[in-house]
Design a protein around this motif. Structure first.
Motif, PDB file in Angstrom:
ATOM      1  N   TYR A 175     -11.892   5.660  -0.360  1.00 55.60           N
ATOM      2  CA  TYR A 175     -11.599   4.561   0.572  1.00 55.60           C
ATOM      3  C   TYR A 175     -12.767   4.306   1.525  1.00 55.60           C
ATOM      4  CZ  TYR A 175      -6.718   4.424  -0.941  1.00 55.60           C
ATOM      5  OH  TYR A 175      -5.577   4.286  -1.678  1.00 55.60           O
TER       6      TYR A 175
ATOM      7  N   GLU B 218     -10.730   2.485   7.667  1.00 56.86           N
ATOM      8  CA  GLU B 218     -11.322   1.158   7.514  1.00 56.86           C
ATOM      9  C   GLU B 218     -11.844   0.628   8.847  1.00 56.86           C
ATOM     10  OE1 GLU B 218      -8.545  -0.344   3.758  1.00 56.86           O
ATOM     11  OE2 GLU B 218      -8.041  -0.951   5.799  1.00 56.86           O
TER      12      GLU B 218
ATOM     13  N   ILE C 201      -5.602   5.420   6.184  1.00 57.20           N
ATOM     14  CA  ILE C 201      -6.566   4.555   5.498  1.00 57.20           C
ATOM     15  C   ILE C 201      -6.958   3.387   6.398  1.00 57.20           C
ATOM     16  CG2 ILE C 201      -6.815   2.931   3.566  1.00 57.20           C
ATOM     17  CD1 ILE C 201      -4.988   5.035   2.000  1.00 57.20           C
TER      18      ILE C 201
ATOM     19  N   SER D 187      -1.177   5.583   4.433  1.00 60.04           N
ATOM     20  CA  SER D 187      -1.582   4.186   4.578  1.00 60.04           C
ATOM     21  C   SER D 187      -2.150   3.927   5.973  1.00 60.04           C
ATOM     22  CB  SER D 187      -0.385   3.264   4.314  1.00 60.04           C
ATOM     23  OG  SER D 187      -0.724   1.916   4.556  1.00 60.04           O
TER      24      SER D 187
ATOM     25  N   ASN E  65       0.827  -1.211   0.000  1.00 59.95           N
ATOM     26  CA  ASN E  65       0.000   0.000   0.000  1.00 59.95           C
ATOM     27  C   ASN E  65       0.861   1.260   0.000  1.00 59.95           C
ATOM     28  OD1 ASN E  65      -2.543  -1.216  -0.067  1.00 59.95           O
ATOM     29  ND2 ASN E  65      -2.573  -1.506   2.144  1.00 59.95           N
TER      30      ASN E  65
END
Length: 199
Positions: free
Chosen positions: A186, A147, A143, A140, A36
């Motif tokens: 995302y 999530e 993100i 990263s 990533n």
């Protein structure tokens, strides 16, 4: 017998999990994370070149991203609050990283080491490029926080705020561009993403 374990050691990246002190709905290992980071670092280089008339080697950024956490095969993933708790701990950990790097390099023929020596740890010569890799690393991590947040996990809420502040303070127009243009996707579901592609 020759020591040729370098590439076999790289395959062990999948066994080193990140965010060890956090409750995770989905575990992330350093192999996944590094890919990533490579994708994002490459993107930041392209953004620099195409949007801001820069001249950065985006392919080199991708390679640095791929290898940026390789020493953690030996050291493990030390949580950020511990790693940066004090200058003494940070310097001690840097020493450990250098030993880990040398140990990994010993597993490859000497004439090949020059290709890996400068990608396993940050170098002064490529300090500017490593700044982009650090930004990609933080993106990263952000993100990952998004999530986890989407899965209802509030354990990453403080980390998300800290990382957002860090990225803002980097004052990198490429990072700002990525966050504005690409970060919202995302938070989309697969169906939403496919619908937009088809539309």
């Amino acid at each position: 017998m020759e020591n040729n374990q370098f590439y076999a050691m790289l395959s062990r990246m999948k066994y080193v999990n990140r965010w060890g002190t956090m409750r995770n709905t989905s575990n992330e290992n350093i192999c996944e994370h590094s890919l990533n980071v490579a994708f994002i670092a490459h993107a930041l280089g392209i953004i620099n070149n195409e949007e801001f008339n820069g001249n950065i080697d985006a392919q080199r950024l991708a390679v640095l991203g791929m290898y940026h956490d390789v020493t953690e095969i030996i050291t493990g993933d030390l949580p950020t609050p511990v790693k940066y708790y004090s200058p003494v701990i940070r310097e001690a950990y840097a020493d450990v990283e250098r030993v880990a790097k040398d140990e990994l390099l010993s597993g490859i023929p000497e004439k090949m080491r020059k290709y890996y020596d400068s990608v396993l740890l940050e170098t002064e010569e490529e300090n500017e490029l490593w700044k982009y890799v650090k930004a990609a690393d933080k993106l990263s991590a952000l993100i990952k926080c998004l999530e986890e947040e989407q899965m209802g996990n509030s354990d990453f809420a403080d980390a998300k705020l800290t990382i957002e502040e860090y990225l803002k303070n980097m004052n990198m127009k490429e990072v700002d561009f990525f966050m504005e243009k690409f970060l919202p996707a995302y938070s989309m579901t697969l169906d939403e993403s496919v619908t937009r592609l088809e539309g």
